[in-house]
Design an enzyme around this catalytic site. Sequence first.
Site, PDB file in Angstrom:
ATOM      1  N   ARG A   1      -5.976 -13.365  39.130  1.00  0.00           N
ATOM      2  CA  ARG A   1      -5.346 -14.242  40.117  1.00  0.00           C
ATOM      3  C   ARG A   1      -6.418 -15.052  40.833  1.00  0.00           C
ATOM      4  O   ARG A   1      -7.514 -14.555  41.102  1.00  0.00           O
ATOM      5  CB  ARG A   1      -4.544 -13.435  41.144  1.00  0.00           C
ATOM      6  CG  ARG A   1      -3.248 -12.844  40.614  1.00  0.00           C
ATOM      7  CD  ARG A   1      -2.197 -13.912  40.297  1.00  0.00           C
ATOM      8  NE  ARG A   1      -0.935 -13.340  39.847  1.00  0.00           N
ATOM      9  CZ  ARG A   1      -0.581 -13.184  38.570  1.00  0.00           C
ATOM     10  NH1 ARG A   1      -1.403 -13.562  37.591  1.00  0.00           N
ATOM     11  NH2 ARG A   1       0.597 -12.669  38.259  1.00  0.00           N
TER      12      ARG A   1
ATOM     13  N   HIS B   1      -3.768 -21.339  33.610  1.00  0.00           N
ATOM     14  CA  HIS B   1      -3.014 -20.075  33.704  1.00  0.00           C
ATOM     15  C   HIS B   1      -2.271 -19.768  32.384  1.00  0.00           C
ATOM     16  O   HIS B   1      -1.047 -19.614  32.362  1.00  0.00           O
ATOM     17  CB  HIS B   1      -2.020 -20.128  34.883  1.00  0.00           C
ATOM     18  CG  HIS B   1      -1.593 -18.748  35.339  1.00  0.00           C
ATOM     19  ND1 HIS B   1      -1.401 -18.418  36.659  1.00  0.00           N
ATOM     20  CD2 HIS B   1      -1.328 -17.605  34.642  1.00  0.00           C
ATOM     21  CE1 HIS B   1      -1.018 -17.153  36.754  1.00  0.00           C
ATOM     22  NE2 HIS B   1      -0.968 -16.641  35.533  1.00  0.00           N
TER      23      HIS B   1
HETATM   24  P1  NAP Z   1      -2.282  -2.697  35.617  1.00  0.00           P
HETATM   25  O1  NAP Z   1      -1.909  -2.042  34.338  1.00  0.00           O
HETATM   26  O2  NAP Z   1      -1.495  -2.398  36.841  1.00  0.00           O
HETATM   27  O3  NAP Z   1      -3.827  -2.355  35.881  1.00  0.00           O
HETATM   28  C1  NAP Z   1      -4.447  -2.616  37.083  1.00  0.00           C
HETATM   29  C2  NAP Z   1      -5.825  -1.969  37.064  1.00  0.00           C
HETATM   30  O4  NAP Z   1      -6.517  -2.367  38.263  1.00  0.00           O
HETATM   31  C3  NAP Z   1      -5.775  -0.444  37.056  1.00  0.00           C
HETATM   32  O5  NAP Z   1      -6.787   0.064  36.222  1.00  0.00           O
HETATM   33  C4  NAP Z   1      -6.082  -0.087  38.515  1.00  0.00           C
HETATM   34  O6  NAP Z   1      -6.734   1.154  38.679  1.00  0.00           O
HETATM   35  C5  NAP Z   1      -7.023  -1.206  38.895  1.00  0.00           C
HETATM   36  N1  NAP Z   1      -7.052  -1.410  40.342  1.00  0.00           N
HETATM   37  C6  NAP Z   1      -6.050  -1.775  41.164  1.00  0.00           C
HETATM   38  N2  NAP Z   1      -6.464  -1.847  42.441  1.00  0.00           N
HETATM   39  C7  NAP Z   1      -7.762  -1.496  42.416  1.00  0.00           C
HETATM   40  C8  NAP Z   1      -8.754  -1.352  43.412  1.00  0.00           C
HETATM   41  N3  NAP Z   1      -8.479  -1.567  44.721  1.00  0.00           N
HETATM   42  N4  NAP Z   1      -9.991  -0.969  43.057  1.00  0.00           N
HETATM   43  C9  NAP Z   1     -10.287  -0.721  41.750  1.00  0.00           C
HETATM   44  N5  NAP Z   1      -9.398  -0.842  40.738  1.00  0.00           N
HETATM   45  C10 NAP Z   1      -8.155  -1.221  41.084  1.00  0.00           C
HETATM   46  O7  NAP Z   1      -2.279  -4.282  35.466  1.00  0.00           O
HETATM   47  P2  NAP Z   1      -2.318  -5.145  34.095  1.00  0.00           P
HETATM   48  O8  NAP Z   1      -1.006  -5.109  33.427  1.00  0.00           O
HETATM   49  O9  NAP Z   1      -3.509  -4.726  33.337  1.00  0.00           O
HETATM   50  O10 NAP Z   1      -2.510  -6.618  34.698  1.00  0.00           O
HETATM   51  C11 NAP Z   1      -3.620  -6.945  35.511  1.00  0.00           C
HETATM   52  C12 NAP Z   1      -3.421  -8.309  36.148  1.00  0.00           C
HETATM   53  O11 NAP Z   1      -3.596  -9.351  35.192  1.00  0.00           O
HETATM   54  C13 NAP Z   1      -2.027  -8.596  36.705  1.00  0.00           C
HETATM   55  O12 NAP Z   1      -1.833  -7.999  37.953  1.00  0.00           O
HETATM   56  C14 NAP Z   1      -2.015 -10.110  36.786  1.00  0.00           C
HETATM   57  O13 NAP Z   1      -2.461 -10.532  38.061  1.00  0.00           O
HETATM   58  C15 NAP Z   1      -3.034 -10.545  35.733  1.00  0.00           C
HETATM   59  N6  NAP Z   1      -2.421 -11.321  34.636  1.00  0.00           N
HETATM   60  C16 NAP Z   1      -2.847 -12.605  34.424  1.00  0.00           C
HETATM   61  C17 NAP Z   1      -2.331 -13.342  33.370  1.00  0.00           C
HETATM   62  C18 NAP Z   1      -2.834 -14.726  33.045  1.00  0.00           C
HETATM   63  O14 NAP Z   1      -2.311 -15.390  32.174  1.00  0.00           O
HETATM   64  N7  NAP Z   1      -3.884 -15.185  33.685  1.00  0.00           N
HETATM   65  C19 NAP Z   1      -1.340 -12.773  32.541  1.00  0.00           C
HETATM   66  C20 NAP Z   1      -0.937 -11.469  32.784  1.00  0.00           C
HETATM   67  C21 NAP Z   1      -1.477 -10.736  33.839  1.00  0.00           C
HETATM   68  P3  NAP Z   1      -5.985   2.539  38.309  1.00  0.00           P
HETATM   69  O15 NAP Z   1      -5.869   2.539  36.816  1.00  0.00           O
HETATM   70  O16 NAP Z   1      -6.909   3.584  38.797  1.00  0.00           O
HETATM   71  O17 NAP Z   1      -4.642   2.497  39.004  1.00  0.00           O
HETATM   72  C1  GLV Z   2       0.943 -13.783  34.530  1.00  0.00           C
HETATM   73  O1  GLV Z   2       0.166 -14.297  35.272  1.00  0.00           O
HETATM   74  C2  GLV Z   2       1.420 -12.435  34.659  1.00  0.00           C
HETATM   75  O2  GLV Z   2       1.152 -11.792  35.686  1.00  0.00           O
HETATM   76  O3  GLV Z   2       2.080 -11.960  33.717  1.00  0.00           O
END
Ligand code: NAP
Ligand code: GLV
Length: 310
Positions: free
Chosen positions: A225, A273
Site C-alpha cells: 500500500r 497498482h
Molecule cells: P496476509 O496473508 O494477511 O499477510 C500479512 C503478513 O504481514 C503476515 O505475515 C503478518 O505477520 C505480517 N504483519 C502484519 N502486521 C505486521 C507487523 N506489525 N509487523 C510485522 N509483520 C506484520 O496478507 P497477504 O494476503 O499476504 O497480503 C499482503 C498485502 O498485499 C495486502 O494487505 C495488500 O495491502 C497487498 N496487496 C497488494 C496488491 C497489489 O496489486 N499491489 C494485490 C494484493 C495485495 P503474521 O504472519 O505473524 O500474522
Molecule cells: C489489491 O490491492 C488487493 O489488496 O487485493
Amino acid sequence: MSKIIVATATPAATKRWQEVMQAALPQFEVVAWEPGIAPSGARYAVVWSPPDTVFQQETKLEAVFNLGAGVDAILALPSLPDIPVYRLEDAGMAPQMAEYVIHGLATLSRGFDAYVQRQREASWSPLAATRYEDWPVGVMGLGKLGSYVAKAVAALGYPVAGWARSARNEEGIEVFHGADQFAAFLSRTRVLVNLLPLTPETQGIINQDLLLKLLPDAVIINIARGAHVVDDDLLAALDSGRVQAAILDVFNQEPLPASHRYWSHPSVKITPHVAAVTLEAEAAQQISERIQRLERGESVSGLVRRETGY
Ligand code: NAP
Ligand code: GLV
C-alpha cells in the site's frame, strides 16, 4: 430466494462482478448495487472499495467478502457492521507478485536495464556474472503473498529473509519477527520488498529511519500500500543515492497525480497498482465456496481479525 449484493468503486466493475458471482452461485439472486437503489435485504455482500452507503442501507448482511487481499479500505468505512469480513487468500495473486518482484530484482541485479541502453548503441558488451550474495532480499510480511514471493526469490539463489509479527519456520528463508528483530532484518537487506497489510502499526513504516538501516545501494519494491511509505523520506534517499532504485506499484494517492515527483525521477519505476490483480475465476470460486460452506454451517478461512486490522 436469498440475495447477495455486489458493490465496487465503479458501475462497470459492479456489473461485471454481479454477472460473475451470479454464474458461480445460481441458487442466490445476485444484485448489483447502484446509487439510489432500494435496500435489497441481501445476506452477503461481495465488495471492493464500496461506498459507505452500501452498509448504511443493507442491514440484513451476515458476512462481507472482499474482492482483494488487503482490507484497509473496507475496515475504514464507518458503517461497516460488526459481522465477519473475509478477504481473498492468494486466489492467483501470489504468482503474480513473485513475477513482479523477480522482474524488478533481475532488471537491476542482472543489468537488464543496461542492455536496453547497449542495444540502442549496437554495443555487444556482456556484464560480469551476477553474484547473488550481493543482492540479499528482505520481504516484509510473510503471509499468503509474502511467503510465496520469498520462496520464489530464494529458489533462484538469492539470500532471502522475511519479517512477520509472529515467529515461524520457512524452509530456505531466514525469518525475523516482531519489533525487536526489525533492525537486524533491515541491516542484512539490500532489496526490500513490502508485502505488509496497511494497519495503524505499519502505516509510514518505509521512512527515513528504515531507509538508513538498509545496506548501501538499497532497492525498494513496494507492492502493498502507498501509505506504507513516507514519500518525502524515500525521495530524499533516492536523491542522495542511499537508495539506488524504487519500484512502486502503490501510492499514497491513486491515481498518482501527474505532477508527482515520482513520475519523472530517474531512479523510480511506476506501475498503476497492478502487481497482482484480482482474477475473476479464482476469486469467484474462492468466495462462492466460502458462501456454500457458511450455508452448511462449516468453518471458512480468510476471516479478517478486526483487532489486528488484517
Ligand atoms: P496476509 O496473508 O494477511 O499477510 C500479512 C503478513 O504481514 C503476515 O505475515 C503478518 O505477520 C505480517 N504483519 C502484519 N502486521 C505486521 C507487523 N506489525 N509487523 C510485522 N509483520 C506484520 O496478507 P497477504 O494476503 O499476504 O497480503 C499482503 C498485502 O498485499 C495486502 O494487505 C495488500 O495491502 C497487498 N496487496 C497488494 C496488491 C497489489 O496489486 N499491489 C494485490 C494484493 C495485495 P503474521 O504472519 O505473524 O500474522
Ligand atoms: C489489491 O490491492 C488487493 O489488496 O487485493
